[in-house]
Design a protein around this motif. Structure first.
Motif, PDB file in Angstrom:
ATOM      1  N   LYS A   1      -5.377   0.360 -10.064  1.00  0.00           N
ATOM      2  CA  LYS A   1      -6.613  -0.122  -8.381  1.00  0.00           C
ATOM      3  C   LYS A   1      -5.665  -1.353  -7.962  1.00  0.00           C
ATOM      4  O   LYS A   1      -5.923  -1.987  -6.081  1.00  0.00           O
ATOM      5  N   PHE A   2      -5.393  -2.280  -8.601  1.00  0.00           N
ATOM      6  CA  PHE A   2      -4.534  -3.311  -8.028  1.00  0.00           C
ATOM      7  C   PHE A   2      -3.126  -3.539  -7.156  1.00  0.00           C
ATOM      8  O   PHE A   2      -2.770  -4.611  -7.422  1.00  0.00           O
ATOM      9  N   TRP A   3      -2.176  -2.865  -7.738  1.00  0.00           N
ATOM     10  CA  TRP A   3      -0.989  -2.563  -8.072  1.00  0.00           C
ATOM     11  C   TRP A   3      -0.633  -2.178  -6.785  1.00  0.00           C
ATOM     12  O   TRP A   3      -1.003  -1.478  -5.663  1.00  0.00           O
ATOM     13  N   PRO A   4      -0.116  -3.122  -6.113  1.00  0.00           N
ATOM     14  CA  PRO A   4       0.902  -3.188  -4.889  1.00  0.00           C
ATOM     15  C   PRO A   4       1.466  -1.686  -4.292  1.00  0.00           C
ATOM     16  O   PRO A   4       2.370  -0.942  -5.004  1.00  0.00           O
ATOM     17  N   VAL A   5       0.980  -1.182  -3.169  1.00  0.00           N
ATOM     18  CA  VAL A   5       1.408   0.531  -2.407  1.00  0.00           C
ATOM     19  C   VAL A   5       2.300   0.130  -1.894  1.00  0.00           C
ATOM     20  O   VAL A   5       3.414   0.785  -2.262  1.00  0.00           O
ATOM     21  N   THR A   6       2.406  -0.817  -0.747  1.00  0.00           N
ATOM     22  CA  THR A   6       3.594  -1.390   0.018  1.00  0.00           C
ATOM     23  C   THR A   6       2.873  -2.773   0.346  1.00  0.00           C
ATOM     24  O   THR A   6       2.940  -3.571  -0.031  1.00  0.00           O
ATOM     25  N   LEU A   7       4.553  -3.155   0.068  1.00  0.00           N
ATOM     26  CA  LEU A   7       5.282  -4.433   0.911  1.00  0.00           C
ATOM     27  C   LEU A   7       5.532  -4.827   2.469  1.00  0.00           C
ATOM     28  O   LEU A   7       5.930  -3.870   2.527  1.00  0.00           O
ATOM     29  N   SER A   8       5.562  -5.609   2.399  1.00  0.00           N
ATOM     30  CA  SER A   8       5.913  -6.419   3.596  1.00  0.00           C
ATOM     31  C   SER A   8       6.753  -7.055   3.533  1.00  0.00           C
ATOM     32  O   SER A   8       6.952  -8.031   2.933  1.00  0.00           O
ATOM     33  N   VAL A   9       8.082  -6.172   4.349  1.00  0.00           N
ATOM     34  CA  VAL A   9       9.677  -7.287   3.960  1.00  0.00           C
ATOM     35  C   VAL A   9       9.962  -7.405   5.551  1.00  0.00           C
ATOM     36  O   VAL A   9      10.338  -6.476   5.911  1.00  0.00           O
ATOM     37  N   LEU A  10      10.619  -8.223   5.747  1.00  0.00           N
ATOM     38  CA  LEU A  10      10.781  -9.019   7.192  1.00  0.00           C
ATOM     39  C   LEU A  10       9.812  -7.862   8.089  1.00  0.00           C
ATOM     40  O   LEU A  10      10.746  -7.467   9.190  1.00  0.00           O
ATOM     41  N   GLY A  11       8.251  -8.364   8.086  1.00  0.00           N
ATOM     42  CA  GLY A  11       7.540  -7.318   9.288  1.00  0.00           C
ATOM     43  C   GLY A  11       7.809  -5.850   8.928  1.00  0.00           C
ATOM     44  O   GLY A  11       7.317  -5.457   9.325  1.00  0.00           O
ATOM     45  N   GLU A  12       9.066  -5.625   7.662  1.00  0.00           N
ATOM     46  CA  GLU A  12       8.512  -3.922   7.885  1.00  0.00           C
ATOM     47  C   GLU A  12       7.623  -3.326   6.196  1.00  0.00           C
ATOM     48  O   GLU A  12       7.696  -4.371   5.536  1.00  0.00           O
ATOM     49  N   SER A  13       6.610  -2.514   6.484  1.00  0.00           N
ATOM     50  CA  SER A  13       6.459  -1.922   5.570  1.00  0.00           C
ATOM     51  C   SER A  13       7.072  -1.153   4.607  1.00  0.00           C
ATOM     52  O   SER A  13       8.085   0.014   5.209  1.00  0.00           O
ATOM     53  N   LYS A  14       7.549  -1.539   3.337  1.00  0.00           N
ATOM     54  CA  LYS A  14       7.909  -0.635   2.514  1.00  0.00           C
ATOM     55  C   LYS A  14       7.343  -0.041   1.249  1.00  0.00           C
ATOM     56  O   LYS A  14       6.313  -0.989   0.680  1.00  0.00           O
ATOM     57  N   LYS A  15       7.028   1.012   1.153  1.00  0.00           N
ATOM     58  CA  LYS A  15       6.993   1.958  -0.629  1.00  0.00           C
ATOM     59  C   LYS A  15       7.319   0.428  -2.070  1.00  0.00           C
ATOM     60  O   LYS A  15       8.349   1.240  -1.875  1.00  0.00           O
ATOM     61  N   VAL A  16       6.394   0.431  -2.699  1.00  0.00           N
ATOM     62  CA  VAL A  16       6.562   0.346  -3.965  1.00  0.00           C
ATOM     63  C   VAL A  16       7.061   1.358  -4.599  1.00  0.00           C
ATOM     64  O   VAL A  16       6.564   2.239  -5.154  1.00  0.00           O
ATOM     65  N   LEU A  17       8.401   1.110  -4.705  1.00  0.00           N
ATOM     66  CA  LEU A  17       9.431   2.109  -6.234  1.00  0.00           C
ATOM     67  C   LEU A  17       9.310   2.603  -6.796  1.00  0.00           C
ATOM     68  O   LEU A  17       9.118   0.557  -7.974  1.00  0.00           O
ATOM     69  N   PRO A  18       9.392   2.468  -8.307  1.00  0.00           N
ATOM     70  CA  PRO A  18       9.374   2.508  -9.992  1.00  0.00           C
ATOM     71  C   PRO A  18      10.566   1.588 -10.216  1.00  0.00           C
ATOM     72  O   PRO A  18      10.344   1.220 -10.909  1.00  0.00           O
ATOM     73  N   THR A  19      11.407   1.664  -9.284  1.00  0.00           N
ATOM     74  CA  THR A  19      12.617   1.253  -9.578  1.00  0.00           C
ATOM     75  C   THR A  19      12.701  -0.744  -8.749  1.00  0.00           C
ATOM     76  O   THR A  19      12.698  -1.410  -9.322  1.00  0.00           O
ATOM     77  N   THR A  20      11.403  -1.044  -8.294  1.00  0.00           N
ATOM     78  CA  THR A  20      11.284  -2.559  -7.264  1.00  0.00           C
ATOM     79  C   THR A  20      10.627  -3.514  -8.133  1.00  0.00           C
ATOM     80  O   THR A  20      10.110  -3.073  -9.008  1.00  0.00           O
ATOM     81  N   LYS A  21      11.711  -4.595  -7.907  1.00  0.00           N
ATOM     82  CA  LYS A  21      11.682  -5.565  -8.743  1.00  0.00           C
ATOM     83  C   LYS A  21      11.808  -6.941  -8.226  1.00  0.00           C
ATOM     84  O   LYS A  21      11.706  -6.747  -7.073  1.00  0.00           O
ATOM     85  N   ASP A  22      10.795  -7.897  -9.277  1.00  0.00           N
ATOM     86  CA  ASP A  22      10.139  -9.368  -8.176  1.00  0.00           C
ATOM     87  C   ASP A  22       9.843  -9.507  -6.741  1.00  0.00           C
ATOM     88  O   ASP A  22      10.289  -9.392  -5.991  1.00  0.00           O
ATOM     89  N   ALA A  23       9.138  -8.168  -6.335  1.00  0.00           N
ATOM     90  CA  ALA A  23       8.601  -8.808  -5.063  1.00  0.00           C
ATOM     91  C   ALA A  23       7.265  -8.420  -5.131  1.00  0.00           C
ATOM     92  O   ALA A  23       6.569  -8.653  -3.902  1.00  0.00           O
TER      93      ALA A  23
END
Length: 527
Positions: free
Chosen positions: A398-420
């Protein structure tokens, strides 16, 4: 004729006997506490002098990592002493000459085995031993070994006995024959006279003072007036005055700080950068704080004594929830330094930035081995992507981020996402390496916890209260991603120099969590 505190350079680096001495002179002879750096032999002596020779207790360190503390007589190691080699072999016993064992003693090997008996011979040239060899069990060895290292410092010069001439000179400038004995108004008169005289001399000299320097000198000539009950505002006024005074070498306090920085660096750089000297270096800073605080309380008699609480003139404007307990409280469990009067809270911000490089180098040398283990594990675990690492550390889904805001855009956290994930908290914790005082480092840790909390709140979109079981794995993730190279040194520095009253408050709990993460990361290597 040399008399009082001073620095003497003998010979040049190209000559056969270049050396430096910093310390006290009496009638043209070295006397009292002083540091002698023998550049030719690669040795540094820190101890007592009498009639121009090493006499009494002292410490010697060499460029080859040898450490001796004990008694000196007529420039020779003589009497009881402790000798440590770079590989942690320890001899405790009697000496008859430099590095020469002679008499009863105990030789302890790095693995805990030891020999008790009679020793004779020069260290490194073969030693004759008549005695008994002991091989303790593994349990006893681990239990007893740290005791020897805890003994270090017993035969060194006590920190409060070091650089007495430097502090005495400051008291004399304030018009006091002995520390704390004199008229306060006379001390302020002496400060004003010293500053005014210096300002006039500079006016006539080719070096023109800048406008800001002139304004600083003028402001320091006025005695800060305090009428009525002592308050946080008055405490802050004293703090501001001290910052300006300690930045001005023409002020007695500024001259004192400048001299202490010079002697500290002379002691603990070069050959003096020896990991065995860490606790001596810490004790010396603690002693400086205590003795400067005595001077400050003499100049500002209304300043409460160490550990006193200054009553708040008004309650804090906003009610805040304790991060750890969730209880609403009008003030933090760990008040800002300023509500509790301490020498370190008042003076460390002035002193520590100037002493930080040699001190932190000693911490890095002392923690070198355990930090190598920690760093190897940090590099290995950081090869994983965010989701994989969160899962490995046992962070609840439940504490795992699902989406991240990058430069104002909402991006989904993927299995390959790193250091985000938790990037703002990671960036915040990295600031610990750019701060100097324990209180500033603790604020960075507290801010990191708050950044983690904000990230989780944004993700859950509902109010919640952390339990340590939930929080620890998330914070461990942030510590790993922050990749702080000398985290062990940071932890030990905070532990040694933080104000005791902070240990049981909110910041103290957060610091304990960071410390637990550091040791947990080292244990991950075994899994």
């Amino acid at each position: 004729m040399r008399h009082g505190h001073g620095l003497l350079r003998s010979g040049k680096l190209t000559s056969s006997s270049p050396s430096m001495f910093i310390g006290q002179w009496v009638m043209d002879k070295k006397s009292g506490y002083g540091v002698f750096d023998d550049i030719t032999r690669g040795e540094k002596y820190m101890g007592m002098w009498q009639d121009d020779v090493c006499q009494g207790n002292g410490v010697v360190v060499t460029q080859f990592g040898l450490y001796y503390e004990g008694n000196f007589h007529l420039n020779k190691m003589m009497g009881n002493g402790v000798l440590l080699s770079e590989d942690d072999t320890i001899y405790e016993g009697e000496f008859s000459d430099d590095w020469t064992l002679s008499g009863k003693g105990t030789l302890t090997m790095p693995n805990g085995d030891y020999i008790e008996g009679y020793f004779s011979g020069e260290w490194g040239s073969g030693i004759k031993i008549t005695g008994t060899y002991f091989k303790p069990s593994l349990y006893e060895s681990d239990k007893d070994r740290p005791k020897v290292f805890r003994k270090l410092g017993n035969l060194a010069v006590p920190a409060d006995e070091k650089w007495k001439a430097v502090f005495d000179e400051c008291w004399h400038q304030l018009g006091c024959e002995n520390p704390g004995q004199g008229e306060v108004w006379k001390a302020w008169d002496n400060i004003a006279v010293a500053l005014t005289t210096s300002r006039r001399q500079h006016r006539d000299s080719p070096e023109i003072l800048s406008r800001s320097q002139t304004q600083t000198l003028e402001s320091l000539e006025f005695i800060p007036q305090h009428v009525g009950a002592f308050s946080v505002e008055k405490y802050d006024d004293i703090k501001k005055y001290l910052i300006k005074a300690c930045d001005t070498p023409l002020h007695p306090l500024g001259r004192l700080v400048e001299t202490l920085v010079a002697v500290y660096r002379m002691t603990y750089v070069g050959v003096g950068a020896n990991r065995r000297l860490l606790q001596e270096a810490v004790k010396e800073i603690t002693s400086y704080l205590k003795r400067i605080f005595q001077l400050v309380r003499f100049l500002f008699p209304e300043l409460p004594e160490e550990g006193s609480t200054i009553p708040l003139s008004a309650p804090l404007p906003t009610e805040r929830k304790s991060f750890c307990t969730g209880k609403s409280d009008s003030r933090s469990e760990s008040p800002e330094p300023g509500y509790v009067v301490t020498g370190s809270g008042l003076l460390l911000p002035v002193l520590l930035p100037r002493l930080y490089p040699p001190l932190f180098m000693l911490y890095a040398l002392d923690n070198d081995r355990e930090e190598d283990v920690y760093w190897e594990c940090v590099l290995r675990l950081n090869k994983q992507a965010d989701i994989a690492l969160l899962g490995f550390l046992g962070v609840q889904r439940k504490f795992w981020p699902v989406t991240l805001s990058v430069l104002g855009e909402s991006k989904k956290v993927l299995p390959t996402t790193k250091d985000a994930c938790f990037a703002s908290a990671v960036e915040c914790l990295q600031q610990i390496s750019t701060t100097f005082t324990p209180s500033d480092k603790l604020k960075v840790i507290q801010q990191t916890f708050e950044e983690i909390s904000q990230s989780v709140l944004a993700s859950l979109q509902e109010d919640f209260l952390w339990s340590m079981d939930d929080l620890f794995p998330v914070f461990l993730y942030v510590v790993l991603r922050a990749r702080i190279r000398n985290l062990g040194s940071e932890v030990h520095l905070i532990e040694d120099l933080m104000d005791p009253y902070l240990q049981h408050g909110e910041q103290g709990i957060m610091f304990t969590t960071l410390k637990a993460c550091y040791y947990q990361i080292q244990r991950e290597k075994l899994n």
